[in-house]
Design a protein around this motif. Structure first.
Motif, PDB file in Angstrom:
ATOM      1  N   HIS A 227       0.852  -1.187   0.000  1.00 43.07           N
ATOM      2  CA  HIS A 227       0.000   0.000   0.000  1.00 43.07           C
ATOM      3  C   HIS A 227       0.890   1.240   0.000  1.00 43.07           C
ATOM      4  N   ARG A 228       0.617   2.174  -0.900  1.00 43.21           N
ATOM      5  CA  ARG A 228       1.480   3.345  -1.077  1.00 43.21           C
ATOM      6  C   ARG A 228       1.032   4.475  -0.150  1.00 43.21           C
ATOM      7  N   VAL A 229       1.927   4.883   0.748  1.00 44.56           N
ATOM      8  CA  VAL A 229       1.641   5.946   1.713  1.00 44.56           C
ATOM      9  C   VAL A 229       2.564   7.128   1.441  1.00 44.56           C
TER      10      VAL A 229
ATOM     11  N   ARG B  48       7.163  -9.681   4.896  1.00 48.09           N
ATOM     12  CA  ARG B  48       7.190  -8.759   3.766  1.00 48.09           C
ATOM     13  C   ARG B  48       6.461  -7.485   4.147  1.00 48.09           C
ATOM     14  N   PRO B  49       6.974  -6.318   3.727  1.00 46.48           N
ATOM     15  CA  PRO B  49       6.341  -5.055   4.103  1.00 46.48           C
ATOM     16  C   PRO B  49       4.960  -4.917   3.483  1.00 46.48           C
ATOM     17  N   LEU B  50       4.037  -4.409   4.268  1.00 48.13           N
ATOM     18  CA  LEU B  50       2.675  -4.208   3.801  1.00 48.13           C
ATOM     19  C   LEU B  50       2.435  -2.788   3.301  1.00 48.13           C
TER      20      LEU B  50
ATOM     21  N   ALA C 234       6.762  -0.790  10.102  1.00 44.45           N
ATOM     22  CA  ALA C 234       6.911  -1.987  10.935  1.00 44.45           C
ATOM     23  C   ALA C 234       5.850  -3.042  10.655  1.00 44.45           C
ATOM     24  N   ALA C 235       4.885  -2.724   9.807  1.00 39.35           N
ATOM     25  CA  ALA C 235       3.798  -3.666   9.507  1.00 39.35           C
ATOM     26  C   ALA C 235       4.243  -4.647   8.431  1.00 39.35           C
ATOM     27  N   GLN C 236       4.255  -5.924   8.786  1.00 42.95           N
ATOM     28  CA  GLN C 236       4.689  -6.961   7.861  1.00 42.95           C
ATOM     29  C   GLN C 236       3.687  -8.108   7.858  1.00 42.95           C
TER      30      GLN C 236
END
Length: 321
Positions: free
Chosen positions: A5-7, A36-38, A29-31
């Motif tokens: 997701h692009r932030v 894998r990075p979210l 830090a959300a994986q």
């Protein structure tokens, strides 16, 4: 594996440095279960140049113009930019950028970033919050916004806002939880050594003297309560554990937490029930029993009151396979 997701974290001079660092730290830090990075998080400025901060240092942003134009989520951190806070105006290039965001972009603000969203008309007729110290000025400038200055954050679907500084952490964790469930959000919180959840409706910590607990605070009893959520806990039992009278215990508890012991206990039980609904296949009756909410009827009542949904609907929405 879908793309992260692009932030976009939009730095607007003079930005509050702490605020601009929160989304990369928390979302970063959300994986997923395979580490894998979210989220793909970029700090960007409209002109690609350095972003001045309120504390005398500058931030060098990324220079990805395409990423800037097509975010999935846009975060506007707190800023001391004059126009939105003095006369409701925006620099033309900022107003144009916000007006041309792609349909479906989720928009978030931290602290005084809400002034920028309000100046762009994005909060008209909607609930929002900002730092309590700026509430009066916000109301004068933006009377069409349903300002709620006594909460940590407001989730109005595609537009979300948070109070000052640390409340931005709460908002980002809330968004992770909404996107990916409590397990992912809790792991992100643990990696950053921050509380995994503070309810958005919890009061902001407005200016008031800190209580002098004299070494006799209620934190040990709160920890004891968390280990016994499924047990019947009375005020007498809580005060006995704290080795004080019920009256003194209740007063100290409210001074330290902003709420009563039994309301705090109920909140923790509902949060534990949510965790069990998300992370297990236990029957709703057993979830209620393990959370200390007696039975499914009681769980339904409290979940409906706090979240506007039923245990079954909540599990269907947030259960991760």
């Amino acid at each position: 594996m879908t793309e992260p997701h692009r932030v976009v974290v939009l730095g607007i001079s003079d930005v509050i440095g702490f605020d601009v660092a929160i989304p990369p730290q928390i979302f970063g830090a959300a994986q997923d279960s395979e580490h894998r990075p979210l989220y793909d998080v970029r700090v960007l400025s409209l002109d690609g140049g350095p972003i001045g901060t309120t504390k005398g240092f500058a931030i060098m942003p990324d220079r990805d113009a395409e990423f800037l134009r097509e975010p999935d989520t846009l975060v506007v951190p707190g800023t001391h930019l004059a126009g939105p806070r003095t006369d409701g105006s925006l620099p033309p290039e900022l107003a144009e950028y916000l007006a041309e965001l792609p349909a479906g972009t989720r928009i978030m603000s931290i602290c005084t970033g809400a002034f920028v969203l309000a100046a762009a008309g994005l909060l008209d007729g909607r609930p929002a919050t900002t730092h309590w110290a700026h509430a009066d000025g916000f109301r004068r400038l933006y009377p069409r916004v349903d300002l709620r200055p006594d909460v940590l954050f407001v989730d109005d679907g595609d537009v979300l806002s948070s109070a000052g500084v640390a409340a931005g952490i709460d908002l980002c964790l809330h968004v992770i939880r909404r996107d990916h469930g409590s397990e992912v959000a809790n792991r992100a919180a643990r990696s950053n050594v921050v509380p995994p959840w503070r309810e958005g409706g919890q009061s902001q910590f407005v200016e008031r003297p800190l209580p002098d607990t004299g070494g006799n605070g209620t934190a040990p009893t709160r920890a004891w309560m968390l280990d016994r959520l499924a047990e019947p806990l009375t005020l007498d039992a809580l005060a006995a554990h704290a080795r004080t009278s019920v009256r003194t215990f209740t007063r100290r508890f409210r001074e330290e937490t902003g709420t009563s012991p039994l309301e705090w206990l109920l909140r923790q039980r509902v949060e534990h029930a949510r965790h069990l609904l998300e992370s297990t296949d236990l029957p709703v009756d057993e979830v209620a029993e393990r959370a200390g909410l007696t039975d499914a009827s009681s769980l339904r009542k409290h979940l409906r009151r706090r979240l506007g949904t039923s245990p079954t609907a909540y599990r269907r929405t947030f259960r991760r396979t």
